[in-house]
Scaffold this motif. Structure first.
Motif, PDB file in Angstrom:
ATOM      1  N   ARG A  67      -7.810  -4.271  -0.610  1.00 35.88           N
ATOM      2  CA  ARG A  67      -6.332  -4.611   0.097  1.00 35.88           C
ATOM      3  C   ARG A  67      -5.050  -3.466  -0.827  1.00 35.88           C
ATOM      4  N   ALA A  68      -4.482  -3.087  -0.376  1.00 41.81           N
ATOM      5  CA  ALA A  68      -3.509  -2.177  -0.490  1.00 41.81           C
ATOM      6  C   ALA A  68      -2.301  -2.152   0.402  1.00 41.81           C
ATOM      7  N   PRO A  69      -0.975  -2.169   0.355  1.00 39.07           N
ATOM      8  CA  PRO A  69       0.190  -2.007   0.887  1.00 39.07           C
ATOM      9  C   PRO A  69       0.231  -0.232   1.138  1.00 39.07           C
ATOM     10  N   TYR A  70       0.494   0.125   2.998  1.00 37.16           N
ATOM     11  CA  TYR A  70       0.492   0.569   3.661  1.00 37.16           C
ATOM     12  C   TYR A  70       1.996   1.055   3.313  1.00 37.16           C
ATOM     13  N   LEU A  71       2.343   2.131   2.611  1.00 29.83           N
ATOM     14  CA  LEU A  71       4.029   2.213   2.244  1.00 29.83           C
ATOM     15  C   LEU A  71       4.646   3.545   3.364  1.00 29.83           C
ATOM     16  N   SER A  72       6.318   3.566   3.068  1.00 29.60           N
ATOM     17  CA  SER A  72       6.598   4.781   4.201  1.00 29.60           C
ATOM     18  C   SER A  72       8.064   4.655   3.620  1.00 29.60           C
ATOM     19  N   PHE A  73       8.646   5.821   3.683  1.00 29.02           N
ATOM     20  CA  PHE A  73      10.038   6.288   3.464  1.00 29.02           C
ATOM     21  C   PHE A  73      10.455   5.257   4.505  1.00 29.02           C
ATOM     22  N   GLY A  74      12.231   4.402   3.465  1.00 25.21           N
ATOM     23  CA  GLY A  74      12.682   3.876   4.607  1.00 25.21           C
ATOM     24  C   GLY A  74      13.856   5.299   5.087  1.00 25.21           C
ATOM     25  N   ASP A  75      14.918   4.532   5.244  1.00 29.98           N
ATOM     26  CA  ASP A  75      15.772   4.955   6.163  1.00 29.98           C
ATOM     27  C   ASP A  75      17.079   4.128   6.539  1.00 29.98           C
ATOM     28  N   THR A  76      18.136   4.581   7.112  1.00 33.15           N
ATOM     29  CA  THR A  76      19.451   3.307   7.419  1.00 33.15           C
ATOM     30  C   THR A  76      18.673   1.914   7.124  1.00 33.15           C
ATOM     31  N   GLN A  77      18.237   2.153   8.315  1.00 36.26           N
ATOM     32  CA  GLN A  77      17.648   0.147   8.741  1.00 36.26           C
ATOM     33  C   GLN A  77      16.817  -0.192   7.281  1.00 36.26           C
ATOM     34  N   ARG A  78      16.581   0.289   6.584  1.00 34.83           N
ATOM     35  CA  ARG A  78      15.135  -0.134   5.877  1.00 34.83           C
ATOM     36  C   ARG A  78      14.998   1.104   4.541  1.00 34.83           C
ATOM     37  N   GLY A  79      15.042   0.044   3.390  1.00 39.95           N
ATOM     38  CA  GLY A  79      14.828   1.486   2.451  1.00 39.95           C
ATOM     39  C   GLY A  79      13.445   1.553   1.841  1.00 39.95           C
ATOM     40  N   LEU A  80      12.520   0.699   2.291  1.00 38.61           N
ATOM     41  CA  LEU A  80      11.112   0.508   2.507  1.00 38.61           C
ATOM     42  C   LEU A  80      10.424  -0.017   3.327  1.00 38.61           C
ATOM     43  N   TYR A  81       9.897   0.957   4.100  1.00 35.11           N
ATOM     44  CA  TYR A  81       8.773   0.278   5.570  1.00 35.11           C
ATOM     45  C   TYR A  81       7.474   0.285   4.356  1.00 35.11           C
ATOM     46  N   GLU A  82       6.580  -1.212   4.970  1.00 36.48           N
ATOM     47  CA  GLU A  82       5.183  -1.612   4.202  1.00 36.48           C
ATOM     48  C   GLU A  82       4.428  -2.437   5.049  1.00 36.48           C
ATOM     49  N   LEU A  83       3.427  -2.068   5.605  1.00 39.60           N
ATOM     50  CA  LEU A  83       2.772  -2.775   6.004  1.00 39.60           C
ATOM     51  C   LEU A  83       1.322  -3.137   5.530  1.00 39.60           C
ATOM     52  N   ASP A  84       0.525  -4.103   6.112  1.00 41.46           N
ATOM     53  CA  ASP A  84      -0.788  -5.061   4.433  1.00 41.46           C
ATOM     54  C   ASP A  84      -2.444  -4.237   5.340  1.00 41.46           C
ATOM     55  N   ASP A  85      -2.701  -3.898   4.910  1.00 43.48           N
ATOM     56  CA  ASP A  85      -3.617  -2.642   4.523  1.00 43.48           C
ATOM     57  C   ASP A  85      -5.229  -3.091   4.097  1.00 43.48           C
ATOM     58  N   ALA A  86      -6.232  -3.586   5.256  1.00 41.80           N
ATOM     59  CA  ALA A  86      -7.337  -3.283   4.720  1.00 41.80           C
ATOM     60  C   ALA A  86      -8.178  -2.332   3.924  1.00 41.80           C
ATOM     61  N   ILE A  87      -8.782  -1.743   3.153  1.00 40.23           N
ATOM     62  CA  ILE A  87      -9.355  -0.386   3.241  1.00 40.23           C
ATOM     63  C   ILE A  87     -10.882  -1.234   3.078  1.00 40.23           C
ATOM     64  N   LEU A  88     -11.671  -1.482   3.568  1.00 38.28           N
ATOM     65  CA  LEU A  88     -13.093  -0.415   3.141  1.00 38.28           C
ATOM     66  C   LEU A  88     -14.102   0.808   3.355  1.00 38.28           C
ATOM     67  N   VAL A  89     -14.865  -0.068   2.818  1.00 37.08           N
ATOM     68  CA  VAL A  89     -15.876   1.685   2.683  1.00 37.08           C
ATOM     69  C   VAL A  89     -17.235   0.936   3.020  1.00 37.08           C
ATOM     70  N   LEU A  90     -17.857   1.634   3.738  1.00 35.11           N
ATOM     71  CA  LEU A  90     -18.975   0.821   4.628  1.00 35.11           C
ATOM     72  C   LEU A  90     -19.910   2.713   3.986  1.00 35.11           C
ATOM     73  N   GLU A  91     -21.516   2.211   4.289  1.00 37.16           N
ATOM     74  CA  GLU A  91     -22.786   3.045   3.995  1.00 37.16           C
ATOM     75  C   GLU A  91     -22.987   3.292   5.604  1.00 37.16           C
ATOM     76  N   SER A  92     -23.827   4.810   6.217  1.00 40.37           N
ATOM     77  CA  SER A  92     -25.139   5.384   7.300  1.00 40.37           C
ATOM     78  C   SER A  92     -25.914   3.980   6.615  1.00 40.37           C
ATOM     79  N   PRO A  93     -26.902   3.383   7.411  1.00 43.70           N
ATOM     80  CA  PRO A  93     -27.908   3.386   6.807  1.00 43.70           C
ATOM     81  C   PRO A  93     -29.071   4.135   6.426  1.00 43.70           C
ATOM     82  N   ALA A  94     -30.188   3.973   4.924  1.00 44.44           N
ATOM     83  CA  ALA A  94     -30.607   5.646   5.070  1.00 44.44           C
ATOM     84  C   ALA A  94     -32.155   5.382   5.744  1.00 44.44           C
TER      85      ALA A  94
END
Length: 312
Positions: A254-281
């Motif tokens: 789990r990790a925050p997905y962050l973006s620069f802010g603007d006049t509305q917000r100092g920073l934008y943040e989403l709540d990400d799932a990061i998955l590493v998957l493998e193709s079968p051998a």
């Protein structure tokens, strides 16, 4: 974008004046399946994250650029406007955080799908000898080429890369911004070498749309991961969408997905799932039947699972 409610007391957060910055990395083990719990790798806030926060504090977009962006969005997509104005720089994970789930194994060829400006791609560069990307936004594609990245301006859900196979594919925050995410996933699996790895990032809760110029219609396909709780939505994604494709879960984070802010917000943040998957051998002793054991195991305990603050 779901505003958070827990203050962060770090100097970089206060400098940004973002009182609701959450930076969620933990998961609630009680709501993870046994499989996901055993594969959860907890990221930690690190120097790379702090460097981005400090850069975002210095580079927050002012009134003129924010207004210009809003005007351009009347005629084009957010991505095109971002590329033209060089705005809303993004951060998902540092190279050290990626190393926690990718290990020291270096891929021969990496494909970054929907690479945008290449800022997120840069953190993945140490993990591949050759890098290619796809990107539909012409301003973003030009930026990628200026970085020396081979860029194909195609939608992989609709067109193939001829004679191309990759042992590492990244598809980061794209599945909720494409018309046909299931078709895209099938094509990515077809591009993977045996034992190749697919890295996915998806913001949760799942709120998909895609761009047609300045409009944002609903996708033609929806992934079956609609639970509002992060842990349950990840489980749905794995069980209903990824495992049926023959993919084997190596890790989830789990990790925050962050973006620069603007006049509305100092920073934008989403709540990400990061998955590493493998193709079968392919197991030649069984007539090509897939082997379903992941080849990478994190070299440290994966059960750093402090209960996360309530979100809903």
């Amino acid at each position: 974008m779901s505003p958070a409610a827990t203050p962060d007391a770090s100097p970089s957060a206060s400098a940004l004046q973002v009182p609701d910055l959450k930076l969620r990395y933990a998961a609630d083990v009680a709501h993870l399946s046994p499989q996901l719990a055993s594969r959860f790798v907890a990221f930690k806030r690190d120097a790379g994250t702090d460097a981005f926060l400090a850069e975002a504090a210095r580079g927050r977009h002012g009134w003129l650029r924010t207004t210009a962006h809003r005007v351009l969005r009347l005629f084009m997509s957010d991505f095109d406007a971002n590329g033209m104005l060089d705005m809303y720089s993004l951060f998902l994970a540092s190279s050290e955080q990626w190393r926690a789930v990718l290990g020291a194994r270096q891929a021969e060829r990496l494909l970054d799908v929907g690479a945008g400006s290449g800022k997120v791609t840069q953190a993945l560069m140490p993990f591949a000898k050759q890098i290619a990307a796809t990107e539909l936004s012409p301003p973003m594609a030009r930026r990628l080429r200026r970085m020396g990245i081979e860029c194909h301006e195609i939608d992989l859900a609709e067109r193939d890369l001829p004679d191309a196979r990759f042992d590492l594919i990244a598809c980061l925050n794209v599945l909720d911004r494409t018309a046909r995410p299931r078709q895209l996933l099938r094509r990515l699996v077809a591009l993977l070498e045996p034992n190749g790895r697919l890295v996915l990032a998806l913001a949760l809760p799942y709120r998909p749309f895609y761009y047609v110029g300045a409009s944002t219609p609903d996708p033609l396909e929806r992934l079956a991961c609609n639970d509002v709780r992060w842990e349950r939505a990840v489980g749905q994604l794995v069980e209903r969408e990824l495992e049926p494709l023959g993919l084997v879960l190596s890790s989830v984070s789990r990790a925050p997905y962050l973006s620069f802010g603007d006049t509305q917000r100092g920073l934008y943040e989403l709540d990400d799932a990061i998955l590493v998957l493998e193709s079968p051998a392919r197991d030649s002793t069984k007539g090509g039947a897939p082997t379903l054991e992941p080849t990478f195991n994190p070299p440290f305990s994966v059960l750093s699972l402090a209960a996360s603050p309530g979100r809903h």
